[in-house]
Design an enzyme around this catalytic site. Structure first.
Site, PDB file in Angstrom:
ATOM      1  N   ALA A 226     -19.180 -15.260 -12.072  1.00 42.30           N
ATOM      2  CA  ALA A 226     -18.593 -16.441 -11.463  1.00 42.30           C
ATOM      3  C   ALA A 226     -19.355 -17.689 -11.851  1.00 42.30           C
ATOM      4  CB  ALA A 226     -18.624 -16.293  -9.938  1.00 42.30           C
TER       5      ALA A 226
ATOM      6  N   ASP B 144     -25.490  -4.947  -4.739  1.00 47.00           N
ATOM      7  CA  ASP B 144     -26.128  -5.627  -5.869  1.00 47.00           C
ATOM      8  C   ASP B 144     -27.433  -6.267  -5.411  1.00 47.00           C
ATOM      9  OD1 ASP B 144     -25.113  -8.276  -8.214  1.00 47.00           O
ATOM     10  OD2 ASP B 144     -26.575  -6.637  -8.389  1.00 47.00           O
TER      11      ASP B 144
END
Lengths: 335, 235
Positions: free
Chosen positions: B26, B142
């Site tokens: 992103a 993550d």
């Protein structure tokens, strides 16, 4: 001038290669190919290797135009890999080393791939994606170790592809992965398959069991063709690989990617990685099937580096091991 | 016509915003939204992915991220406030944690000798926050030291620890999933910050003490660690 001969036979490929100061003088190889629908078993593979290894050794020396006396060091795959094939090859390496009076070097198979990739492509300090039937790792060099940043938490991507090939009974000649790649080119319909990335790691057992179970149903019901499944499987697993490679690159601030290992031959994987690299202004390095697929020269090359930095394997330490982590080796030949 | 106009609104808004970084997934912008300092996380199309796969993944991750952030917030874990979500452009408008730095930068900037001293309280706090998150059955997915922010309070006061980047997160009560979550952090931690094994052990101890369900999770973590070693490595 340093000349190293390398012996590799940890899976179904048996290869012997000779390297002289960064030049590949010879690299003959044979592959044990099983009928469609079958994988290769350790004892059969070892038997295959035993039958051809001396012929391949002769070829290696003849093609390089060398005699045993010209060799400086005998390198062989210490591991990881399949037990009996590794033993078969190590035995021959130990014997010739003693016959010729040359030092021995036990090499890590994964590091063989990396060092060959570095030699052929001249990549400086890339993020390495090592993908094969037995291994799936994202590796970056740091402080004298090839550190594993991301890997599969269950099976290798090549294993997933090979198992799928068995399910739909694709030929294993020249390799199941190659035939999946050709079929995928004819597929067009994207079928949704499980996609599993966990941080920098990937998991292929989910997609493997899903596709093993669903393939026949989907094909016989006419929902999609075998080609469509090959296409969808590649798109999915390769996307997972590109994703974890990109994460590692972002994490390390790296601008280079090197793909090594048998699955690295796949042009679609190279294409997808190339697109990702272009978006990030990074460079992609890859080799062709001579060096992507297991071969002897890669063991020779890693051996050449190790030997020149002063390493040697004594006879009593020349045992093989089925499990051998890439980060266990001290990379004495780099800063 | 109205929909076309609104579809163009977010990209237009972002074209005037300050691009902070382009991650793997992103683009992250800094802007002002509703009068507040805002971070906009825009998941862009990945060209290498098949379009259908890309759409499914991007949508799923946007939804998961927002859901997990809200769940953490309700449980009292420090995470950014979600101001707004747009599912067409896959953009999430979040509170900007002003005056913060990543835990990664914090550890890296510490002098090597002090790498395992002084960072110990920080490691303990991370362990506690993760324990609370896992007790809420949120799997971050993550965990890295780049996904944790430290905002310094006034003078020597205790700084606030934020968790961010829940794009790979999901809800699960399974010790296996929590163990893998910690495994991901352990690997990221040790590969980014070499020679900090003792510090990470501190983190785990603090986690075990703070979480009510930790013993099963730590056991799974040990199993997952071994998997890397016991895997057949043929080919």
């Amino acid at each position: 001038m340093t000349i190293v001969i390398g012996f590799e036979g940890s899976a179904n490929k048996i290869g012997i290669g000779i390297i002289r100061d960064g030049e590949v003088l010879s690299n003959p190889r044979r592959t044990y190919i099983t009928p469609p629908g079958q994988g290769f078993l350790p004892s059969d593979t070892a038997r295959h290797h035993r039958a051809v290894i001396l012929t391949v050794l002769k070829e290696a020396l003849e093609q390089a135009g060398l005699k045993p006396a010209d060799i400086d060091c005998v390198a062989f795959t210490k591991g990881p890999g399949m037990g009996s094939p590794l033993v078969t090859v190590a035995l021959v390496a130990r014997t010739v080393a003693q016959l010729w009076g040359k030092p021995l070097l036990g090499v890590n198979h994964c590091i063989g791939h990396i060092e060959m990739g570095r030699l052929i492509t001249q990549a400086d300090n890339p993020t390495v994606l090592y993908v094969s039937g037995g291994n799936t790792q994202v590796i970056a060099y740091s402080e004298r170790r090839y550190r594993i940043f991301g890997e599969t938490i269950d099976i290798a991507v090549g294993n997933c592809l090979d198992r799928f090939a068995r399910v739909i009974k694709i030929s294993n000649d020249p390799s199941p992965g190659y035939n999946i790649e050709q079929m995928a080119k004819k597929g067009s319909q994207y079928v949704e398959l499980p996609y599993t990335v966990k941080g920098m790691d990937v998991s292929f057992s989910g997609i493997t069991s899903y596709i093993e179970e669903a393939a026949h149903k989907m094909i016989s019901s006419g929902q999609c063709s075998a080609e469509d499944l090959c296409f969808s499987l590649q798109e999915t697993v390769f996307s997972m690989l590109v994703e974890i490679t990109e994460r590692a690159m972002a994490h390390c601030g790296s601008g280079e990617v090197l793909i090594v290992g048998g699955v690295g031959c796949n042009l679609r994987l190279q294409e997808m990685m190339g697109v990702m690299c272009k978006e990030r202004n990074a460079k992609l390095f890859a080799t062709d099937e001579r060096f992507c697929i297991d071969n002897g020269a890669m063991i020779a090359q890693a051996g050449w580096e190790m030997f020149r930095s002063g390493q040697v394997t004594e006879l009593e330490d020349s045992w093989i091991t089925q499990r051998y982590r890439t980060d266990e080796v001290e990379v004495t030949w780099r800063d | 016509m109205a929909q076309e106009k609104s579809m163009a609104a977010i990209p237009e808004f972002l074209s005037k915003a300050e691009l902070l970084k382009q991650g793997a997934e992103a683009r992250v912008y800094r802007a002002r939204f509703l009068g507040r300092p805002t971070i906009v996380k825009e998941r862009f199309r990945k060209q290498y992915r098949h379009p259908l796969l890309d759409e499914k993944l991007t949508h799923r991750r946007t939804v998961q991220e927002v859901r997990s952030v809200l769940r953490c917030r309700r449980a009292g874990i420090s995470v950014p406030v979600v101001y707004f979500v747009d599912y067409t452009s896959h953009s999430i408008f979040l509170e900007e944690i002003v005056g913060s730095s990543t835990v990664r930068d914090h550890i890296v900037s510490s002098p090597p000798s002090a790498r395992c001293e002084g960072l110990e309280p920080l490691a303990e706090r991370v362990g506690q926050v993760l324990a609370r998150m896992h007790d809420e059955d949120v799997i971050h997915g993550d965990l890295t030291t780049s996904n944790m922010l430290l905002r310094c309070g006034p003078e020597d006061e205790v700084s606030e620890l934020f968790l961010i980047d829940f794009g790979l997160s999901y809800i699960s009560a399974l010790p296996e999933d929590k163990g893998v979550d910690l495994y991901v952090l352990e690997k990221a931690f040790l590969s980014t910050h070499p020679h900090t094994e003792a510090l990470f052990q501190r983190l785990l101890k603090s986690y075990a003490a703070a979480s009510k369900k930790s013993s099963a999770v730590i056991k799974k973590l040990e199993e997952v660690r071994l998997r890397g070693r016991k895997r057949s490595m043929v080919g």
